[in-house]
Design an enzyme around this catalytic site. Structure first.
Site, PDB file in Angstrom:
ATOM      1  N   HIS A 192       0.836  -1.206   0.000  1.00  0.00           N
ATOM      2  CA  HIS A 192       0.000   0.000   0.000  1.00  0.00           C
ATOM      3  C   HIS A 192       0.874   1.261   0.000  1.00  0.00           C
ATOM      4  CE1 HIS A 192      -3.653   2.314   1.252  1.00  0.00           C
ATOM      5  NE2 HIS A 192      -2.725   3.102   1.771  1.00  0.00           N
ATOM      6  N   GLU A 193       1.818   1.302   0.922  1.00  0.00           N
ATOM      7  CA  GLU A 193       2.668   2.496   1.033  1.00  0.00           C
ATOM      8  C   GLU A 193       3.656   2.594  -0.117  1.00  0.00           C
ATOM      9  OE1 GLU A 193       2.072   4.817   3.110  1.00  0.00           O
ATOM     10  OE2 GLU A 193       0.487   3.678   4.111  1.00  0.00           O
ATOM     11  N   HIS A 199       1.955   4.576  -2.728  1.00  0.00           N
ATOM     12  CA  HIS A 199       1.983   6.021  -2.445  1.00  0.00           C
ATOM     13  C   HIS A 199       3.353   6.616  -2.773  1.00  0.00           C
ATOM     14  CE1 HIS A 199      -1.963   6.355  -0.761  1.00  0.00           C
ATOM     15  NE2 HIS A 199      -1.721   5.603   0.292  1.00  0.00           N
TER      16      HIS A 199
END
Length: 494
Positions: A146-147, A150
Site C-alpha cells: 500500500h505504502e 503512495h
C-alpha cells in the site's frame, strides 16, 4: 469474550518494553547512548506503539518511479479511477454491512454472519491462534505494498519522499511513507488524487495477484502434487467421532461419502450438506442374511418420535427399519458393519431388485438430524460415522493436494492456500477501509482532492468546498466507527 491469555501476553509484552525503555532513559550512564541509538536508527517508542523510520529505501523508490514513465502514467491514472469508484463503493459496502449487523442484533442469532463481506477480526476470538503468523505477515505485506504505491506515485509527480517506515500498534503491524508536504500542496488536485489513490489501487492489485496464484496453484504444484483423486486428510481432531481405530488417519485419501463421490475438499463439504439435508440412505441386504434379533417386534418410540429396537449399551448394533411387502414396517437390531459391508445404497426395495438373490432395503432408524455415513478411504476399511454430519465435517482437515513422492509434506500446499486467502482478505479489507471518506485515512485526502478537481468551477469559494467535504468526512467517519464498534461487540460480547 477476548481470551484472558491473549490479553495477558499482549499487556505483559508491552509492559516489559515500556519498563525497559524507562529504565534505560532513567540511567545516567546509558541514557545518552540509548537515546542517540534510537535517534540514529529512526526508532520511536511510546505506550503500545513502536515506530521505525528510515531513508535507506529512497533510492529503490526512485528507481521504480523512473522505470517506464508512460506505463506508470497509465498505471496510476487507472488507479485514480479505481480509487474514486472505491471511495463511493466503500460507503455502500459499509452501509450494507452495518444493516446486516443490526439485523443480526435484532434477531439475536449468529446465523448469516458468514455472509458478511467485512468482519472485525480479533486474534484469539474469531482468528485461530494457530493462524496468527499468516495474519500478521499478510497484513504487513499488504501495508508495505500500500505504502509502496503512495511512494512511487509521489516521486513520479515530483513530490519528494523523506523516508519509509514501519510500526507496531498494540498487536497490529503497519507501514507508512513520509512525503514532503510543501511539494504535495503545490501540485494539481488530479496529481494529488493519483498519489492518494495509489495505495488502494496497489492493495486491489495485490488481491488480484494472490487470487490468480490461488487459482493456478494446482498447475504450479503439479510436478510435486496431484489433485482430483479425493480429499487428503491432514488433521483429525483427537477424541472426535472421526478418530479411533476404525476412523480416519493422517494421509488417508477420502474418495466417497455413501454414494456421493469426493474429488476434492469442496466435494467433501457438498456431499455432507447433501447427506444432512436428505433422508437417511438405505442399504440393500440379502434376505438370507437378514436374521431378526430377539428385539424384533419390540421396537419403541424415542422422544422425537423415531423408533429404537437395540439396547442402549450396544456399540456395534443398530436398529434398522424395512418392509417385506407383507408388513409395511418391521424393525431389526443388526450388527452395523456386517450388515452394510459391500452393500449398495437404496431408497426403496425396488432399488435392490437388480440382483438374482432377493434383497431388501434396510434404512437405519436414527434420531432426527443424525445420520449413518459410510466414508470410503481405500485401501483401509470404510469408516462408519453415526451422528450429526456437521461433527464429521469440522472434525477433519483436508486438502486437495496429494504428494507424488513420500518425502513431500502434505501441509505445504495448505500453507500456501491459507496464506493466499489471508492476503486476499486483508489486502482487500485494507483497500476498502482506506477508501472510506473518513478522517485520518486515505479517503480523507482522496475526497478533498476529488472535490477540488470537480467542484472548483461550480463552487469557487474554497471554504464552501471544504465545508461540503467536512460533512462527507463526518458521515464516513461515523459509518466506519459504527461498523467497528458493533462488529467488535458482535465478536467479543456475544
Amino acid at each position: 469474550m477476548i481470551p484472558i491469555a491473549v490479553v495477558v501476553c499482549v499487556m505483559g509484552g508491552w509492559c516489559t518494553v515500556y519498563l525497559a525503555d524507562t529504565l534505560l532513559r532513567s540511567s545516567s550512564s546509558v541514557k545518552n547512548r540509548y537515546e542517540s541509538w534510537l535517534s540514529s536508527n529512526g526508532f520511536t517508542l511510546s505506550p503500545f506503539h513502536i515506530k521505525w523510520h528510515t531513508g535507506i529505501f529512497n533510492r529503490l523508490f526512485a528507481r521504480c518511479a523512473h522505470l517506464n514513465p508512460h506505463f506508470l502514467y497509465i498505471w496510476f491514472s487507472a488507479g485514480m479511477v479505481f480509487g474514486v469508484l472505491a471511495m463511493f463503493g466503500s460507503v455502500v459496502l459499509l452501509t450494507k454491512t452495518l444493516l446486516q449487523t443490526l439485523s443480526q442484533m435484532m434477531a439475536e442469532t449468529p446465523e448469516g454472519s458468514h455472509e458478511q463481506v467485512l468482519q472485525v477480526v480479533v486474534p484469539g476470538v474469531n482468528l485461530p491462534v494457530s493462524q496468527l503468523a499468516y495474519f500478521f505477515i499478510a497484513i504487513l505485506i499488504s501495508g508495505v505494498i500500500h505504502e509502496f504505491g503512495h511512494g512511487v506515485a509521489a516521486l513520479r509527480e515530483q513530490v519528494r519522499l523523506n523516508g519509509f517506515g514501519m510500526f507496531m500498534f498494540v498487536i497490529y503491524p503497519g507501514a507508512f511513507v513520509d512525503l514532503f508536504t510543501t511539494h504535495l500542496n503545490l501540485i494539481s488536485p488530479v496529481q494529488q488524487l493519483r498519489i492518494f489513490c495509489a495505495g488502494v489501487w496497489h492493495n486491489f492489485m495485490l488481491c488480484v495477484v494472490a487470487l490468480s496464484f490461488l487459482f493456478l496453484l494446482p498447475i504450479f504444484m503439479f510436478p510435486f502434487y496431484y489433485t482430483g483423486a479425493g480429499a487428503l486428510v491432514t488433521e483429525v481432531v483427537e477424541g472426535s467421532p472421526s478418530s479411533g481405530p476404525h476412523g480416519l488417519f493422517l494421509g488417508d485419501l477420502v474418495t466417497q461419502l455413501e454414494d456421493c463421490t469426493v474429488w476434492g475438499v469442496q466435494d467433501w463439504h457438498d456431499c455432507i450438506q447433501h447427506l444432512s439435508h436428505n433422508p437417511q440412505t438405505g442399504y440393500c441386504v440379502h434376505t438370507a442374511k437378514l436374521q431378526l434379533s430377539w428385539t424384533a417386534g419390540r421396537a419403541f418410540k424415542r422422544l422425537d418420535g423415531t423408533m429404537e429396537c437395540c439396547g442402549n449399551n450396544s456399540l456395534t448394533d443398530l436398529c434398522f427399519s424395512y418392509s417385506n411387502n407383507v408388513e409395511s414396517k418391521l424393525f431389526a437390531c443388526l450388527p452395523v458393519r456386517k450388515t452394510i459391508e459391500a452393500s449398495r445404497t437404496c431408497r426403496t426395495n425396488t432399488d435392490c431388485q437388480t440382483d438374482f438373490i432377493p434383497s431388501l432395503c434396510l434404512i437405519p432408524s436414527l434420531e432426527n438430524q443424525t445420520r449413518l455415513i459410510r466414508v470410503k478411504h481405500p485401501p483401509q476399511t470404510d469408516m462408519l460415522f453415526v451422528g450429526y454430519p456437521s461433527h464429521l465435517q469440522y472434525s477433519v482437515s483436508l486438502t486437495n493436494f496429494v504428494p507424488r513422492l513420500g518425502f513431500l509434506h502434505p501441509d505445504l500446499p495448505v500453507m500456501l492456500e491459507t496464506f493466499c486467502k489471508y492476503l486476499v482478505s486483508l489486502s482487500g479489507a485494507l483497500a476498502v477501509v482506506n477508501a472510506v471518506p473518513c478522517f485520518a485515512l486515505d479517503g480523507q485526502w482522496m475526497l478533498t482532492a476529488f472535490l477540488e478537481a470537480t467542484l472548483s468551477s461550480v463552487i469557487p469559494e474554497r471554504n464552501n468546498r471544504e465545508l461540503i467535504g467536512f460533512f462527507f468526512l463526518l458521515g464516513g467517519s461515523a459509518l466506519l466507527a459504527a461498523n467497528v464498534a458493533l462488529g467488535l461487540w458482535m465478536v467479543t460480547a456475544r
